[in-house]
Scaffold this motif. Sequence first.
Motif, PDB file in Angstrom:
ATOM      1  N   MET A 318       0.820  -1.204   0.000  1.00  0.00           N
ATOM      2  CA  MET A 318       0.000   0.000   0.000  1.00  0.00           C
ATOM      3  C   MET A 318       0.861   1.265   0.000  1.00  0.00           C
ATOM      4  O   MET A 318       0.538   2.252  -0.660  1.00  0.00           O
ATOM      5  CB  MET A 318      -0.933  -0.004   1.210  1.00  0.00           C
ATOM      6  CG  MET A 318      -2.017  -1.063   1.160  1.00  0.00           C
ATOM      7  SD  MET A 318      -3.211  -0.857  -0.198  1.00  0.00           S
ATOM      8  CE  MET A 318      -2.501  -1.897  -1.489  1.00  0.00           C
ATOM      9  N   ALA A 319       1.966   1.230   0.725  1.00  0.00           N
ATOM     10  CA  ALA A 319       2.864   2.390   0.735  1.00  0.00           C
ATOM     11  C   ALA A 319       3.524   2.589  -0.626  1.00  0.00           C
ATOM     12  O   ALA A 319       3.721   3.727  -1.073  1.00  0.00           O
ATOM     13  CB  ALA A 319       3.926   2.220   1.815  1.00  0.00           C
ATOM     14  N   LEU A 320       3.844   1.480  -1.301  1.00  0.00           N
ATOM     15  CA  LEU A 320       4.540   1.566  -2.587  1.00  0.00           C
ATOM     16  C   LEU A 320       3.598   1.794  -3.762  1.00  0.00           C
ATOM     17  O   LEU A 320       4.040   2.174  -4.857  1.00  0.00           O
ATOM     18  CB  LEU A 320       5.334   0.277  -2.828  1.00  0.00           C
ATOM     19  CG  LEU A 320       6.525   0.029  -1.889  1.00  0.00           C
ATOM     20  CD1 LEU A 320       7.136  -1.340  -2.152  1.00  0.00           C
ATOM     21  CD2 LEU A 320       7.578   1.123  -2.060  1.00  0.00           C
ATOM     22  N   HIS A 321       2.293   1.559  -3.551  1.00  0.00           N
ATOM     23  CA  HIS A 321       1.319   1.691  -4.637  1.00  0.00           C
ATOM     24  C   HIS A 321       0.150   2.558  -4.168  1.00  0.00           C
ATOM     25  O   HIS A 321      -0.960   2.072  -3.916  1.00  0.00           O
ATOM     26  CB  HIS A 321       0.832   0.306  -5.076  1.00  0.00           C
ATOM     27  CG  HIS A 321       1.941  -0.585  -5.565  1.00  0.00           C
ATOM     28  ND1 HIS A 321       2.624  -1.431  -4.718  1.00  0.00           N
ATOM     29  CD2 HIS A 321       2.502  -0.716  -6.790  1.00  0.00           C
ATOM     30  CE1 HIS A 321       3.549  -2.071  -5.415  1.00  0.00           C
ATOM     31  NE2 HIS A 321       3.497  -1.655  -6.673  1.00  0.00           N
ATOM     32  N   PRO A 322       0.393   3.862  -4.037  1.00  0.00           N
ATOM     33  CA  PRO A 322      -0.627   4.765  -3.493  1.00  0.00           C
ATOM     34  C   PRO A 322      -1.908   4.799  -4.305  1.00  0.00           C
ATOM     35  O   PRO A 322      -2.978   5.094  -3.762  1.00  0.00           O
ATOM     36  CB  PRO A 322       0.082   6.121  -3.481  1.00  0.00           C
ATOM     37  CG  PRO A 322       1.209   5.989  -4.471  1.00  0.00           C
ATOM     38  CD  PRO A 322       1.631   4.571  -4.388  1.00  0.00           C
ATOM     39  N   GLU A 323      -1.822   4.506  -5.610  1.00  0.00           N
ATOM     40  CA  GLU A 323      -3.032   4.527  -6.430  1.00  0.00           C
ATOM     41  C   GLU A 323      -4.017   3.454  -5.983  1.00  0.00           C
ATOM     42  O   GLU A 323      -5.238   3.676  -5.955  1.00  0.00           O
ATOM     43  CB  GLU A 323      -2.680   4.366  -7.915  1.00  0.00           C
ATOM     44  CG  GLU A 323      -2.174   2.991  -8.345  1.00  0.00           C
ATOM     45  CD  GLU A 323      -0.720   2.690  -7.996  1.00  0.00           C
ATOM     46  OE1 GLU A 323      -0.215   1.648  -8.449  1.00  0.00           O
ATOM     47  OE2 GLU A 323      -0.098   3.498  -7.274  1.00  0.00           O
ATOM     48  N   GLN A 325      -3.983   2.117  -2.872  1.00  0.00           N
ATOM     49  CA  GLN A 325      -4.407   2.510  -1.537  1.00  0.00           C
ATOM     50  C   GLN A 325      -5.604   3.454  -1.636  1.00  0.00           C
ATOM     51  O   GLN A 325      -6.598   3.283  -0.906  1.00  0.00           O
ATOM     52  CB  GLN A 325      -3.252   3.188  -0.805  1.00  0.00           C
ATOM     53  CG  GLN A 325      -3.605   3.614   0.620  1.00  0.00           C
ATOM     54  CD  GLN A 325      -2.458   4.286   1.345  1.00  0.00           C
ATOM     55  OE1 GLN A 325      -2.653   4.869   2.409  1.00  0.00           O
ATOM     56  NE2 GLN A 325      -1.258   4.228   0.806  1.00  0.00           N
ATOM     57  N   LYS A 326      -5.550   4.425  -2.533  1.00  0.00           N
ATOM     58  CA  LYS A 326      -6.644   5.379  -2.674  1.00  0.00           C
ATOM     59  C   LYS A 326      -7.914   4.705  -3.173  1.00  0.00           C
ATOM     60  O   LYS A 326      -9.018   5.020  -2.721  1.00  0.00           O
ATOM     61  CB  LYS A 326      -6.228   6.512  -3.614  1.00  0.00           C
ATOM     62  CG  LYS A 326      -5.165   7.427  -3.028  1.00  0.00           C
ATOM     63  CD  LYS A 326      -4.726   8.480  -4.037  1.00  0.00           C
ATOM     64  CE  LYS A 326      -3.626   9.360  -3.460  1.00  0.00           C
ATOM     65  NZ  LYS A 326      -3.131  10.356  -4.467  1.00  0.00           N
ATOM     66  N   LYS A 327      -7.782   3.773  -4.124  1.00  0.00           N
ATOM     67  CA  LYS A 327      -8.961   3.057  -4.624  1.00  0.00           C
ATOM     68  C   LYS A 327      -9.623   2.265  -3.497  1.00  0.00           C
ATOM     69  O   LYS A 327     -10.855   2.274  -3.347  1.00  0.00           O
ATOM     70  CB  LYS A 327      -8.561   2.112  -5.760  1.00  0.00           C
ATOM     71  CG  LYS A 327      -8.201   2.808  -7.050  1.00  0.00           C
ATOM     72  CD  LYS A 327      -7.781   1.787  -8.109  1.00  0.00           C
ATOM     73  CE  LYS A 327      -7.348   2.487  -9.397  1.00  0.00           C
ATOM     74  NZ  LYS A 327      -6.921   1.518 -10.442  1.00  0.00           N
ATOM     75  N   ALA A 328      -8.812   1.578  -2.715  1.00  0.00           N
ATOM     76  CA  ALA A 328      -9.363   0.787  -1.610  1.00  0.00           C
ATOM     77  C   ALA A 328      -9.994   1.689  -0.557  1.00  0.00           C
ATOM     78  O   ALA A 328     -11.074   1.386  -0.023  1.00  0.00           O
ATOM     79  CB  ALA A 328      -8.268  -0.079  -0.987  1.00  0.00           C
ATOM     80  N   GLN A 329      -9.362   2.806  -0.239  1.00  0.00           N
ATOM     81  CA  GLN A 329      -9.910   3.717   0.762  1.00  0.00           C
ATOM     82  C   GLN A 329     -11.203   4.364   0.286  1.00  0.00           C
ATOM     83  O   GLN A 329     -12.139   4.556   1.083  1.00  0.00           O
ATOM     84  CB  GLN A 329      -8.876   4.780   1.118  1.00  0.00           C
ATOM     85  CG  GLN A 329      -7.735   4.235   1.975  1.00  0.00           C
ATOM     86  CD  GLN A 329      -6.610   5.218   2.183  1.00  0.00           C
ATOM     87  OE1 GLN A 329      -6.359   6.094   1.337  1.00  0.00           O
ATOM     88  NE2 GLN A 329      -5.908   5.091   3.305  1.00  0.00           N
ATOM     89  N   GLY A 330     -11.286   4.684  -1.013  1.00  0.00           N
ATOM     90  CA  GLY A 330     -12.537   5.220  -1.537  1.00  0.00           C
ATOM     91  C   GLY A 330     -13.673   4.229  -1.392  1.00  0.00           C
ATOM     92  O   GLY A 330     -14.805   4.599  -1.030  1.00  0.00           O
ATOM     93  N   GLU A 331     -13.382   2.951  -1.667  1.00  0.00           N
ATOM     94  CA  GLU A 331     -14.376   1.895  -1.512  1.00  0.00           C
ATOM     95  C   GLU A 331     -14.796   1.749  -0.046  1.00  0.00           C
ATOM     96  O   GLU A 331     -15.992   1.644   0.269  1.00  0.00           O
ATOM     97  CB  GLU A 331     -13.786   0.582  -2.035  1.00  0.00           C
ATOM     98  CG  GLU A 331     -14.717  -0.611  -2.021  1.00  0.00           C
ATOM     99  CD  GLU A 331     -14.021  -1.838  -2.584  1.00  0.00           C
ATOM    100  OE1 GLU A 331     -14.278  -2.191  -3.751  1.00  0.00           O
ATOM    101  OE2 GLU A 331     -13.202  -2.446  -1.854  1.00  0.00           O
ATOM    102  N   PRO A 413      -3.467  -5.606  -8.762  1.00  0.00           N
ATOM    103  CA  PRO A 413      -4.707  -6.149  -8.190  1.00  0.00           C
ATOM    104  C   PRO A 413      -5.859  -6.249  -9.186  1.00  0.00           C
ATOM    105  O   PRO A 413      -6.795  -7.034  -8.978  1.00  0.00           O
ATOM    106  CB  PRO A 413      -5.036  -5.152  -7.070  1.00  0.00           C
ATOM    107  CG  PRO A 413      -3.728  -4.551  -6.694  1.00  0.00           C
ATOM    108  CD  PRO A 413      -2.972  -4.451  -7.979  1.00  0.00           C
ATOM    109  N   GLU A 414      -5.796  -5.480 -10.269  1.00  0.00           N
ATOM    110  CA  GLU A 414      -6.889  -5.526 -11.243  1.00  0.00           C
ATOM    111  C   GLU A 414      -7.027  -6.901 -11.889  1.00  0.00           C
ATOM    112  O   GLU A 414      -8.076  -7.212 -12.479  1.00  0.00           O
ATOM    113  CB  GLU A 414      -6.706  -4.456 -12.316  1.00  0.00           C
ATOM    114  CG  GLU A 414      -5.488  -4.598 -13.191  1.00  0.00           C
ATOM    115  CD  GLU A 414      -4.311  -3.767 -12.721  1.00  0.00           C
ATOM    116  OE1 GLU A 414      -3.612  -3.178 -13.577  1.00  0.00           O
ATOM    117  OE2 GLU A 414      -4.074  -3.708 -11.492  1.00  0.00           O
TER     118      GLU A 414
END
Length: 531
Positions: A318-323, A325-331, A413-414
């Motif tokens: 999550m630290a290395l792939h902020p994009e 992290q943001k998708k998961a947090q939005g969900e 993850p996609e």
Amino acid sequence: MEGLTLLFLYLAIPSLLYSAVKQYLTWRKNVGSKPRFPGPQQLPIVGHVHDLSRFSLWLKFKEWADEHGPIYYTKVLDQRLIIVSDEKIAEELLVKRGHIYSGRPQIRSLIRHKEGPAYSALMDRHDIWKAQRRWCHAAMAEAYKHHFYGHVEKEMSRYLGLLLLDPARFLDYTREYCGRVMSRLAWDDATQGRATGDSADQTLHCMSLPGPVTNLLTPLWHLPALVNPWYTAEVRREREQRAWWLASFRLAKDRMRRGDLPGDTWAYRYFEQLRREGNEGLDQPDDDEVFASCMLGFLNLVGVVTISGPLKFFLMAMALHPEWQKKAQGEIDRVCGNRMPTMQDYAQLPTVRACLKETLRWRSNVPLGVPHQAEADDEYRGVKIKKGTVILACEWNLNRVPTRYPDGNNYRPERFLEPGWPTYQEPLTRYPNFREGVSMHSFGWGRRTCLGQNLADDETFVFAAATLWAFRLAPETCPRTGRVVPIDSQATNSHVILEPLPYRMSIKVRGAERGRLVLEGYREVMGELRV
């Protein structure tokens, strides 16, 4: 110290010479024999020991798989190895022929593990193993029906509070979280969480090739005890571990007799079965107590080593792939708002589950796979496989087969979320997960499949969703230079079950309101949780 080392080697020379002569004669006998699996060219006696690092073996095995194909043969000293890098081949050998390939190889520096009763996952298939596995399967299944009685969520509330108060210790708290969940389920004593993690680490050291040198130079194990520091250290470690498990078992039994042991523990389940069989006083012979205490103790132990590593890798991802992290947090924010996620939110958070599933693929914590051993002679694709041969379905290789996992070296993850990827499954309210479906080989094969898939599914989901709900994760910035402190995602310990080496990370709460909610949840559970 140098003189002592020379003495050890001098005493080991006869055994080493005997082994060398034996291997040379075997090599001469087999020269020119056909057919055989491809593989790197072998040297007489030593096989390929000269070309294998004790660290990151999976990288060499992947290199050889790229050269020699999805199944190849190699040898290290007197151990024959077949390396498999194809799921179908692994299924044919380890599942369909599980009656042949379900043994465990000897780990030289782990005392009596094949006989039992201490380490069920490392035993041969005999009556002790069957009895322990049958009991543990039923106990785990019953606990899963109740989603482990809410212990995962309660310990997660504690974890978030600790992370808010002292984020620099996130790695210690992550392992302790796993240990507390398991110790609570086993004995109703979460205070053992940290000790469980430490004991697990010591056990893994003894199991691993880079651990005691006797795992590689096995003749040294047979030196007399007076001049054998590896043997005496292992005797002491195993004695202390068994004494700890037995003491915990007897304390739980005393609580059961007083009516003070909660019914949501595995110890309670075991004692209740004794009473149903007519043993009201719970009196048992010493051997029966040792059997049960080892069964529960190892169940406790293995739940730490198999989950702690993936959680630490998830935080890193999550630290290395902020994009992502943001998708998961939005969900998470859409579904949960201002409350900590729980298992009730599972179906509605597929992005969180996909990030977890991809973490285990991208950085497997068992990159070599767990070894199986042939229990009888066999033949596969016209090649004879001798009894005692070790079969390794190498996870690192399996997770990078291009047709199955395109762009396999990168975190994507996609691949579990979007139609068109080979690993996509519907419905997303159910998939991806760690219980069923594609890419389940990380939990083993056939009759030796890990029993903890449901626990891993619950525990990792709540951890991931709750942590992302509360915090923003990022690489740390050096306060002096202003530069980002790099995180090496392939720097790990050298155990057979990996954890990343310590790394630094920025962990910041997602606003004052989230911080208030984290502390409120922490205070609520601390009233009922032992420190």
